[in-house]
Design an enzyme around this catalytic site. Structure first.
Site, PDB file in Angstrom:
ATOM      1  N   ASP A 181      -7.991   9.657  -7.058  1.00 47.05           N
ATOM      2  CA  ASP A 181      -7.842   8.240  -6.715  1.00 47.05           C
ATOM      3  C   ASP A 181      -8.701   8.099  -4.988  1.00 47.05           C
ATOM      4  OD1 ASP A 181      -6.655   5.060  -5.808  1.00 47.05           O
ATOM      5  OD2 ASP A 181      -4.821   5.903  -7.069  1.00 47.05           O
ATOM      6  N   THR A 223      -6.116  -0.165  -8.035  1.00 55.60           N
ATOM      7  CA  THR A 223      -6.489   1.617  -8.961  1.00 55.60           C
ATOM      8  C   THR A 223      -6.022   1.398 -10.571  1.00 55.60           C
ATOM      9  OG1 THR A 223      -5.725   2.779  -7.289  1.00 55.60           O
ATOM     10  CG2 THR A 223      -4.030   3.659  -9.119  1.00 55.60           C
ATOM     11  N   HIS A 274      -5.523   4.608   3.367  1.00 56.63           N
ATOM     12  CA  HIS A 274      -5.246   3.272   3.238  1.00 56.63           C
ATOM     13  C   HIS A 274      -4.946   3.335   5.018  1.00 56.63           C
ATOM     14  CE1 HIS A 274      -5.668   1.024  -0.088  1.00 56.63           C
ATOM     15  NE2 HIS A 274      -5.433   1.880  -0.781  1.00 56.63           N
ATOM     16  N   ASP A 327     -11.030   6.206  -8.773  1.00 53.15           N
ATOM     17  CA  ASP A 327     -11.826   5.149  -9.296  1.00 53.15           C
ATOM     18  C   ASP A 327     -12.022   4.021  -8.484  1.00 53.15           C
ATOM     19  OD1 ASP A 327      -9.815   5.363  -8.010  1.00 53.15           O
ATOM     20  OD2 ASP A 327      -7.987   4.038  -7.865  1.00 53.15           O
ATOM     21  N   HIS A 328     -12.455   4.300  -7.400  1.00 54.25           N
ATOM     22  CA  HIS A 328     -13.265   3.113  -6.157  1.00 54.25           C
ATOM     23  C   HIS A 328     -12.762   3.785  -4.783  1.00 54.25           C
ATOM     24  CE1 HIS A 328      -9.175   3.456  -4.230  1.00 54.25           C
ATOM     25  NE2 HIS A 328      -8.212   2.044  -6.032  1.00 54.25           N
ATOM     26  N   HIS A 381      -9.117  -1.310  -0.443  1.00 53.95           N
ATOM     27  CA  HIS A 381     -10.302  -1.394  -1.544  1.00 53.95           C
ATOM     28  C   HIS A 381      -9.662  -2.728  -2.455  1.00 53.95           C
ATOM     29  CE1 HIS A 381      -7.263   0.416  -4.106  1.00 53.95           C
ATOM     30  NE2 HIS A 381      -6.875   1.439  -2.019  1.00 53.95           N
TER      31      HIS A 381
HETATM   32  P1  AMP Z   1      -3.244   1.105  -4.421  1.00 50.54           P
HETATM   33  O1  AMP Z   1      -2.838   0.048  -4.265  1.00 50.54           O
HETATM   34  O2  AMP Z   1      -4.543   0.529  -5.758  1.00 50.54           O
HETATM   35  O3  AMP Z   1      -4.260   1.640  -3.630  1.00 50.54           O
HETATM   36  O4  AMP Z   1      -2.921   1.586  -5.457  1.00 50.54           O
HETATM   37  C1  AMP Z   1      -2.675   2.932  -5.396  1.00 50.54           C
HETATM   38  C2  AMP Z   1      -1.218   3.349  -5.558  1.00 50.54           C
HETATM   39  O5  AMP Z   1      -0.456   3.709  -7.101  1.00 50.54           O
HETATM   40  C3  AMP Z   1      -1.079   5.118  -5.449  1.00 50.54           C
HETATM   41  O6  AMP Z   1      -0.815   5.669  -3.774  1.00 50.54           O
HETATM   42  C4  AMP Z   1       0.417   5.697  -6.109  1.00 50.54           C
HETATM   43  O7  AMP Z   1       0.755   5.866  -5.883  1.00 50.54           O
HETATM   44  C5  AMP Z   1       0.564   4.648  -6.966  1.00 50.54           C
HETATM   45  N1  AMP Z   1      -0.023   5.198  -8.609  1.00 50.54           N
HETATM   46  C6  AMP Z   1      -0.791   5.005  -9.526  1.00 50.54           C
HETATM   47  N2  AMP Z   1      -0.797   5.796 -10.671  1.00 50.54           N
HETATM   48  C7  AMP Z   1       0.326   5.596 -10.728  1.00 50.54           C
HETATM   49  C8  AMP Z   1       1.587   5.632 -12.408  1.00 50.54           C
HETATM   50  N3  AMP Z   1       0.640   6.316 -13.518  1.00 50.54           N
HETATM   51  N4  AMP Z   1       1.701   4.524 -11.937  1.00 50.54           N
HETATM   52  C9  AMP Z   1       2.672   4.367 -11.073  1.00 50.54           C
HETATM   53  N5  AMP Z   1       2.002   4.025  -9.300  1.00 50.54           N
HETATM   54  C10 AMP Z   1       0.937   4.626  -9.813  1.00 50.54           C
HETATM   55 ZN    ZN Z   2      -7.300   3.624  -6.511  1.00 48.94          ZN
HETATM   56 ZN    ZN Z   3      -5.415   2.497  -2.930  1.00 53.53          ZN
END
Ligand code: AMP
Ligand code: ZN
Ligand code: ZN
Length: 411
Positions: A36, A72, A197, A240-241, A349
């Site tokens: 990620d 994500t 982050h 993913d990004h 992002h």
């Molecule tokens: P973002 O807010 O787009 O940066 O999302 C990243 C966060 O999504 C990560 O820190 C993870 O804790 C959470 N995440 C990733 N995969 C999963 C999943 N399968 N179920 C729940 N949370 C997730």
């Molecule tokens: Zn992500």
């Molecule tokens: Zn993120």
């Protein structure tokens, strides 16, 4: 017993031949690994011997172009379905479904496990519909019975589950006897995104996370070697990004332009997804459109064509996105950051996928892939076709082009 086994193999071969597909017995396991928030240029930020070895042995893309919004959940689900978020319906990390009035948040297990949120067909469903076994060591969507089908093996998401144990679980799945062993395994790591982050893409902490994750790849590689199967596994490592640096000097304060009472803010920072209260829509849209030179505001039908973000009923009536490095925050959040009671983010992002800072990575190695090859950047909607072809299964309808993945494969 032996005769029964032979009969079973013969039946499986006949079934595959009837569908014009490769029989599972001949297949190399496929492991799809997501790191990620790994920006395309991160391999140059810290020593990454294991990732570099994969690049040398296999094929890499200049970068992987994410889909809008560069978040994500939308992108992980695009990678496994080949559909843009505007088509599969996971249109943000937080989504409102106007038809039911329900809201999806990734921390709400009941919503995460409800197939109604997950449109299209993820690769593990395609695989299992065709008699392959799938396993997911975390992946958005893998906890919901989509089309009534869950991966045969899966785990409830737990951010604290140690990455080394995730790798060991993958290896244990590969140790299962032939009829129970997965042909497809998804694996997910969040270290690099979290560090991005909290500390920003140029931080020492991101360098540390890069090295840590490269170590997980090393652990997996050693496990495969110990089992004598390293040369027979197809590995795809992607993200993913990317990640852009942000700071408190570049913030658009939402309350300065929209009264909190006039809207439901479903998605926020650096994207905006707003549902205006009854009778307020036109005024909110007009006010936000003129609000800030660093904020772009759209109706679903006016979002850039390249985003393919117009069709789904879950796309909010007012969509916004800040320019690279800018944030959109409520006044209360901004005040807490300035007062020091809330740690502001140093990286984010969600921005336009055209930006280089939002680009992810793609590396693949194994018997199916070309060696020591670099290809041009491609969009992540094309990955699903590649996965289906590696598994020898017929892909479900999707937005990708099979020719993109074919470029990566040996003749
Ligand atoms: P973002 O807010 O787009 O940066 O999302 C990243 C966060 O999504 C990560 O820190 C993870 O804790 C959470 N995440 C990733 N995969 C999963 C999943 N399968 N179920 C729940 N949370 C997730
Ligand atoms: Zn992500
Ligand atoms: Zn993120």
């Amino acid at each position: 017993m032996r005769r029964l086994a032979l009969v079973c193999i013969a039946v499986a071969l006949a079934a595959c031949a009837a569908r014009g597909l490769n029989p599972p017995a001949e297949q190399s396991p496929l492991i799809l690994i997501s790191i990620d928030g790994w920006r395309w240029d991160y391999d140059g930020k810290a020593p990454t011997p294991h990732l570099r070895a994969l690049m040398k042995r296999g094929v890499r893309a200049d970068n992987l172009i994410p889909s809008f919004p560069t978040k994500t959940f939308p992108n992980h689900y695009t990678i496994v379905t080949g559909l843009y978020p505007g088509h599969h319906g996971m249109v943000a990390n937080t989504v409102r479904d106007p038809a039911t009035g329900r809201t999806f948040i990734r921390t709400n297990v009941a919503e995460v496990r409800d197939p109604m949120w997950w449109g299209g067909e993820p690769i593990w469903v395609t695989a299992q519909r065709n008699g392959r076994i799938a396993a997911a060591m975390f992946w958005p969507g893998s906890e919901a019975p989509i089309g009534g089908i869950l991966p045969r093996y899966w785990k409830p998401y737990d951010d604290t589950f140690p990455p080394e144990q995730r790798v060991d679980q993958v290896l244990q799945w590969l140790d299962l006897p032939a009829g129970e062993r997965p042909a497809l395994i998804n694996l997910y790591f969040s270290d690099v995104d979290s560090a991005g982050h909290d500390y920003g893409p140029d931080s020492r902490e991101v360098q540390d996370a890069i090295q840590r994750v490269d170590g997980y790849l090393g652990r997996l590689g050693r496990g495969l070697e110990q089992r004598g199967i390293a040369a027979n596994v197809n590995l795809i490592v992607l993200s993913d990004h990317g990640m852009a640096a942000v700071d408190t000097g570049r913030v658009i304060v939402l309350d300065d332009y929209v009264a909190a009472a006039d809207v439901d803010v479903v998605d926020l920072n650096p994207t905006l997804g707003l549902f205006a209260k009854s009778g307020k829509d036109a005024a909110v849209y007009a006010s936000l459109s003129a609000a800030h030179p660093r904020l772009r505001v759209f109706r679903p039908q006016t979002t850039p064509a390249a985003w393919h973000f117009r069709d789904h009923p879950r796309i909010p009536p007012i969509v916004g996105v800040a320019d690279e490095g800018w944030q959109v925050l409520p006044r209360a959040t901004m005040n807490r950051i300035l007062a020091g009671t809330l740690a502001g983010e140093r990286g984010n992002h969600g921005y336009d996928p055209a930006l280089m800072s939002m680009r992810g990575m793609f590396v693949a190695a194994g018997p199916a892939f070309k060696a020591a090859t670099t290809v041009a950047a491609f969009e992540n909607v094309h990955v699903y076709h590649l996965l289906a072809s590696l598994l020898g299964v017929e892909p479900a309808p999707n937005d990708g082009d099979p020719a993109v993945g074919r470029e990566l494969l040996r003749d």
